[in-house]
Write an enzyme that holds these catalytic residues in place. Structure first.
Site, mmCIF file in Angstrom:
data_model
loop_
_atom_site.group_PDB
_atom_site.id
_atom_site.type_symbol
_atom_site.label_atom_id
_atom_site.label_comp_id
_atom_site.label_asym_id
_atom_site.label_seq_id
_atom_site.Cartn_x
_atom_site.Cartn_y
_atom_site.Cartn_z
ATOM 1 N N SER A 186 0.230 26.178 -3.491
ATOM 2 C CA SER A 186 -0.906 25.343 -3.872
ATOM 3 C C SER A 186 -0.464 23.932 -4.234
ATOM 4 C CB SER A 186 -1.640 25.966 -5.064
ATOM 5 O OG SER A 186 -2.118 27.251 -4.740
ATOM 6 N N ARG A 196 -1.226 20.340 -2.016
ATOM 7 C CA ARG A 196 -1.865 19.192 -2.656
ATOM 8 C C ARG A 196 -0.947 17.978 -2.624
ATOM 9 N NH1 ARG A 196 -4.028 23.655 -4.447
ATOM 10 N NH2 ARG A 196 -6.095 23.744 -5.443
ATOM 11 N N SER A 213 -12.498 27.329 -4.771
ATOM 12 C CA SER A 213 -12.280 26.059 -5.464
ATOM 13 C C SER A 213 -11.664 25.019 -4.533
ATOM 14 C CB SER A 213 -11.372 26.268 -6.678
ATOM 15 O OG SER A 213 -10.080 26.685 -6.272
ATOM 16 N N SER A 263 -12.074 30.278 -9.608
ATOM 17 C CA SER A 263 -10.653 29.882 -9.669
ATOM 18 C C SER A 263 -10.496 28.497 -10.291
ATOM 19 C CB SER A 263 -10.030 29.928 -8.273
ATOM 20 O OG SER A 263 -10.120 31.217 -7.723
ATOM 21 N N ASP A 290 -6.026 35.589 -7.095
ATOM 22 C CA ASP A 290 -4.929 35.838 -6.158
ATOM 23 C C ASP A 290 -3.972 36.913 -6.671
ATOM 24 O OD1 ASP A 290 -5.724 34.205 -4.118
ATOM 25 O OD2 ASP A 290 -4.296 32.599 -4.528
ATOM 26 N N LYS A 342 3.849 33.638 5.634
ATOM 27 C CA LYS A 342 2.812 32.677 5.245
ATOM 28 C C LYS A 342 3.202 31.915 3.988
ATOM 29 C CE LYS A 342 -2.122 32.507 4.073
ATOM 30 N NZ LYS A 342 -2.550 31.487 5.052
#
Length: 413
Positions: free
Chosen positions: A11, A15, A157, A183, A297, A394
């Protein structure tokens, strides 16, 4: 005590790549995650003409506040939800250009509608190649004025995150009123990272005001992935051991570190220090009822160890897990039942009863989190196999190797 080095956060890496691409100057990312999702994001940026240099433990991104360096491009987003949602949003602010996006069959099934509707409301020329609200899609960029938006982020989110990061690239900024939000800790990650790249978002309840003006480049250290750490914390609680993860402490950005609070409620001893977190088993797991809306998650992690609790484990408010890489709620129920465990489910909940799991082949549905979660279960149920073990690429390509070494270390103690 076992100390485990967790790879960087997916995450945070995603970003950081968006913010670096949009920033004025060259950003250096330290210890970014190298996985299929993040490599796909970097590849997408390169397709758009951004300069991205990738070394083993650091990536350099030459930002382009004006947008992509090429006027026309095709971008394949692979399986990555952040890639598939963030990159079309990034290019939408460019002054001109035509950009086509597509994704894997798995990602084509995952919804985008709240985000694409919001972009269209901002005047973006966005057209779908198939069903409305899904990939493939084409963005014909012509700049974005900005203004007021109303957004439903109750499904993901990431819709809100994409629009928040877009805000500084618009002419007048954005004011986003959110009607539903899931989230929420992931939004806090976004706000903190935008601040590190020079943008302060004003939040008043569920209304977010994002100023125009763009981002500034920086050196940014990516913290370890808290969702990935959940497997090792759960393993400690399940096997009567102690595990410490450095790099995740009191100041950690990621809300998924709160998974250790769930383990504490189940009976584990937890210590969150300045720069590390330790989970120590007390030899017992209690049955609990827990709302995991904000840390969904990690729902499969808890589901996988739940049969070993001394009472039912009920996980509530996780409807959004049904629209992840697979229907995770149903995938957990399906596999636990195949292991001989009594499971009940509803639209947004799952209840798992104590039992003695038997080995079976885990139906992964191509979902990395199903594989990694049931790998933890395999510590107490030898003989579990997977129909697609390789889908861990992944987010954690070396997971099986690292987890096998970790499990061997537990056995040797």
């Amino acid at each position: 005590m076992t100390v485990i080095d967790i790879p960087g956060s997916k995450s945070v890496t995603a970003r950081a790549l968006f913010l670096a691409a949009a920033a004025d100057g060259t950003t250096t990312l330290l210890r970014p995650l190298r996985s299929d999702d993040t490599e796909g994001f970097a590849e997408g940026l390169k397709s758009l003409g951004y300069a991205v240099e990738q070394e083993a433990d650091r990536w350099r991104v030459q930002g382009r506040p004006a947008g992509p360096a090429v006027p026309d491009a095709d971008v394949f987003c692979r399986d990555g939800a952040t890639t598939a949602r963030f990159l079309p949003t990034l290019v939408a602010a460019a002054a001109s250009g035509t950009y086509r996006f597509d994704a894997s069959a798995q990602m084509r099934r995952r919804p985008l509608a709240p985000l694409t509707r919001a972009l269209t409301a901002l005047g973006v020329d966005l057209r779908h190649g198939g069903a409305e609200g899904y990939h493939p899609l084409t963005v014909r960029a012509a700049g974005i004025e900005g203004g007021d938006l109303t957004l439903d982020a109750g499904e993901s989110s990431q819709y809100l995150t994409a629009l928040l990061m877009l805000g500084p690239l618009t002419a007048k900024g954005l004011r986003i009123e959110v009607t539903e939000l899931v989230s929420a800790p992931y939004v806090e990650i976004t706000l903190a990272m935008m601040r590190d790249f020079g943008v302060e978002v004003l939040r008043e309840g569920n209304t977010f005001t994002v100023p125009p003006g763009g981002y500034r480049a920086t050196a940014y250290a990516v913290e370890p992935d808290a969702s990935t750490a959940s497997y090792f914390f759960a393993a400690a609680a399940l096997t009567g051991r102690e595990v410490t993860v450095p790099g995740l402490g009191i100041g950690a950005l990621q809300g998924d570190l709160r998974f250790v609070d769930v383990l504490r409620d189940m009976g584990a001893e937890v210590s969150v220090g300045a720069d590390a977190t330790t989970v120590r088993s007390t030899g017992r797991l209690r049955g609990i009822t827990v709302n995991m809306r904000d840390i969904s998650d990690t729902m499969p992690t808890l589901a996988a160890i739940a049969p070993h609790a001394d009472g039912p484990v009920r996980i509530e408010d996780v409807a959004n897990t049904r629209v992840k890489e697979c229907d995770r709620l149903e995938a957990c129920a399906e596999n636990l039942r195949a292991m001989g465990i009594t499971v009940h489910t509803g639209p947004d909940w799952i209840e798992i009863h104590p039992g003695t799991p038997k080995p079976t082949e885990i139906a992964t549905h191509g979902d990395h989190r199903i594989v990694m979660s049931f790998a933890v279960a395999g510590l107490r149920t030898p003989g579990l196999t997977y129909d697609d073990p390789g889908c861990v690429r992944k987010t954690f390509p070396r997971f099986h190797e690292v987890f096998a070494d970790f499990a061997h270390g537990l056995e040797g103690r």
